[in-house]
Design an enzyme around this catalytic site. Structure first.
Site, short mmCIF file in Angstrom:
data_model
loop_
_atom_site.label_atom_id
_atom_site.label_comp_id
_atom_site.label_asym_id
_atom_site.label_seq_id
_atom_site.Cartn_x
_atom_site.Cartn_y
_atom_site.Cartn_z
N ARG A 46 25.03 9.75 -33.57
CA ARG A 46 25.94 9.89 -34.05
C ARG A 46 26.51 10.03 -34.84
O ARG A 46 27.60 10.36 -35.78
CB ARG A 46 25.46 7.91 -34.46
CG ARG A 46 24.88 7.86 -35.59
CD ARG A 46 23.53 7.12 -35.31
NE ARG A 46 23.15 6.78 -33.91
CZ ARG A 46 22.16 5.05 -33.79
NH1 ARG A 46 22.16 4.30 -34.55
NH2 ARG A 46 21.30 5.50 -32.65
N LYS A 103 10.09 13.71 -31.44
CA LYS A 103 10.18 12.96 -30.77
C LYS A 103 8.55 12.78 -29.68
O LYS A 103 8.03 14.61 -30.21
CB LYS A 103 11.26 12.85 -29.39
CG LYS A 103 12.88 12.72 -29.07
CD LYS A 103 13.61 13.20 -28.35
CE LYS A 103 15.05 12.98 -28.52
NZ LYS A 103 14.96 11.76 -29.08
N1 BES Z 1 19.28 11.49 -27.37
C1 BES Z 1 18.71 10.99 -27.52
C2 BES Z 1 19.26 9.43 -26.91
C3 BES Z 1 18.39 9.92 -25.17
C4 BES Z 1 17.21 8.95 -25.05
C5 BES Z 1 19.43 10.55 -24.14
C6 BES Z 1 16.74 9.24 -23.50
C7 BES Z 1 18.52 10.35 -22.88
C8 BES Z 1 17.73 9.80 -22.39
C9 BES Z 1 18.76 10.45 -29.11
O1 BES Z 1 20.08 11.01 -29.81
C10 BES Z 1 18.30 9.50 -29.93
O2 BES Z 1 17.05 9.79 -29.72
N2 BES Z 1 18.56 8.32 -29.95
C11 BES Z 1 17.40 7.94 -30.58
C12 BES Z 1 17.90 6.85 -31.41
C13 BES Z 1 16.76 5.38 -32.66
C14 BES Z 1 16.32 6.86 -33.39
C15 BES Z 1 18.33 4.53 -33.55
C16 BES Z 1 17.03 6.46 -29.56
O3 BES Z 1 17.65 6.22 -28.55
O4 BES Z 1 15.21 5.87 -29.72
MN MN Z 2 17.61 12.44 -31.02
#
Ligand code: BES
Ligand code: MN
Ligand code: ZN
Length: 489
Positions: free
Chosen positions: A343, A269
């Site tokens: 997931r 990230k």
């Molecule tokens: N923990 C994150 C989701 C999240 C994002 C929670 C912002 C709270 C605030 C999750 O694990 C994630 O990174 N999801 C990705 C999924 C994508 C790679 C399909 C996302 O939302 O970008």
């Molecule tokens: Mn994530």
């Protein structure tokens, strides 16, 4: 208490429908203060919207230093949620005034419209949640300012008793929510997955099992195990079980995402997105908070609580985009994006309980997708599921608890987006409908016939600015909603 002969530093008076609530005791206080209150309020054009307040120094005319006039809005809009807000604002005002003792007459204005028991619960929830602060890491604590004693006055002895029962229950529940908040606000370096395991094992009145590291791999929890590979802190899987003494009305499983820190893994990230990623175990915190409360509140529901916990980090041992893992139910998953890790963790937890436990409802709670924030903002939980009635019940409980839930479609039309070239499924879909894709992925790990709901709390798990009864930070969202849901089964 139903006696008016109390003293204190701050007296809270209810202001409803554009005026001070009329009650013999309030009228007599008014008179003692030279009928100044009404005049000053009129001069200021005080409207008394919910939570709006004005403080007045009593100049020693009554046995309190301050009178706090608390707005309750319009009588026709009275709700437990508005009471929570008014209670939180009262307590926070008392804190600012350095009051040691606050006496509140709010119940007098509302106990006829909302039962005294419900009034009590809302007032103590609002108070205890509104005063919550996370100060463990502050060298100077502000705790001394917290009011020591709060009394609420009811009209008579009978309502006082009901009020008291509600106050007690509200305080217990708020304790569970604040516990969840503490877990979320704790920095990731101080809460490895093993820490969550120990917290679960410390929980009284429930049976807890914790599966660790290599054991997870041996059991076949390849998806959760894979997420943890890049961290020096091994993953854990937790099962907790609450069984009521008497009749069991329903059996429910609740499953929390417990990613103690989400760096994204090798699909790293950007820095800004990582700042709050210690909150990626909010679903787990909700499960731990609920499980802690069940033996105290004793609903006639049997509850299994699950936490799938890992730390999602990048290092030489981390899983790579393109790796294939095998989940507990035997399905193979191509991990195209290591940041879609929640997931993966949940896949094993859902498969485990599907194989081993028979329950009426399955509810998972997870900070699963940033797309949920894009769709609904940070105040609404996104819900998807296989059972209309279950979703309706959750939405209704959420409404009463001031934790809003909005349903998105579990749209089968998009199911093919997560088909994989090399494995059974892949862990990401296309650029759109990210929240729905997440739910469609999880659906592969529950039975066809299961009554299942997925709650994506990526938005409301974290308050980006102070809310009426939550400071900035972890909110402990869904603890109260789930408990309310249990109480209605
Ligand atoms: N923990 C994150 C989701 C999240 C994002 C929670 C912002 C709270 C605030 C999750 O694990 C994630 O990174 N999801 C990705 C999924 C994508 C790679 C399909 C996302 O939302 O970008
Ligand atoms: Mn994530
Ligand atoms: Zn995550």
């Amino acid at each position: 208490r139903s006696s008016f002969r109390s003293q204190g530093d701050v007296l809270v008076l209810p202001f409803l429908d554009g005026k001070l609530f009329s009650h013999p005791e309030i009228n007599s206080i008014q008179k003692k203060m030279g009928n100044l209150l009404a005049k000053l309020l009129a001069k200021e054009e005080f409207k008394g919207e919910v939570g709006d307040a004005r403080q007045f120094s009593t100049q020693g005319k009554i046995v309190f230093d301050y009178v706090l006039v608390m707005g309750l809005g319009k009588a026709k809009d009275l709700s437990v949620e508005n009471l929570r807000k008014a209670a939180a604002k009262s307590a926070q005002a008392g804190e600012r005034l350095k009051a040691k003792k606050i006496v509140s007459l709010l119940p007098l204005a509302v106990e006829k419209k909302i039962g005294a028991d419900q009034v009590g619960q809302a007032l103590s929830e609002g108070t205890a949640l509104g005063l919550y602060r996370f100060e463990k890491y502050k060298s100077k604590k502000s705790q001394e300012a917290t009011p020591r004693e709060l009394s609420f006055i009811a009209a008579d002895a009978k309502t006082a008793k009901a009020l008291q029962a509600g106050l007690k229950r509200g305080a217990i529940i708020a304790g569970g929510v604040n516990y969840a908040r503490d877990l979320i606000n704790t920095p990731a370096r101080d809460k490895p997955p093993e820490f969550l395991g120990r917290e679960a094992q410390k929980t009284r009145g429930v049976r807890t099992r914790v599966f660790r590291h290599r054991q997870l791999q041996k059991m076949g929890m390849g998806a959760l195990y894979g997420v943890g590979m890049g961290s020096s802190e091994p993953p854990v899987f937790i099962e907790m079980h609450y069984k009521p003494k008497g009749r069991v009305k329903k059996r429910v499983a609740i499953v929390g995402k417990g990613i103690v820190f989400d760096s994204g893994g090798l699909s790293l990230k950007p820095p800004k997105s990582m700042e709050t990623m210690k909150d990626d175990m909010s679903g787990a915190a909700t499960v731990l908070g609920v499980m802690k409360l069940l033996p105290q509140l004793k609903p006639s529901v049997e509850v299994y609580g699950y936490v799938a916990s890992a730390e999602n980090m990048p290092d030489g041992g981390a899983q790579r985009p393109g790796d294939v893992v095998t989940a507990y139910n035997g399905k193979t998953i191509e991990v195209l994006n290591t940041d879609a890790e929640g997931r993966l963790a949940l896949a094993d937890a859902l498969s485990y309980l599907t194989k081993h436990r028979k329950v009426d409802y399955i509810i998972d709670i997870a900070t699963l997708t940033g797309a949920a924030l894009v769709a609904l903002g940070d105040l609404y939980t996104a819900a998807m599921g296989t059972d209309v009635e279950l979703i309706e019940k959750l939405k209704k409980s959420g409404e009463i608890c001031g934790e809003k839930i909005w349903e998105l479609p579990l749209a089968e039309e998009y199911a093919e987006e997560i088909k994989s070239q090399v494995a059974d499924i892949q862990n990401i879909g296309g650029p759109y409908a990210g929240t729905i894709n997440g739910a469609l992925f999880l659906k592969h790990f529950v039975d066809e016939k299961a009554k299942w709901a997925h709650l994506d709390i990526a938005g409301p798990s974290w308050a980006n600015k102070p809310l009426a009864y939550a400071p900035k930070g972890g909110t402990g969202i869904m603890v109260r909603t789930l408990l309310h849901f249990f109480s209605e089964l």
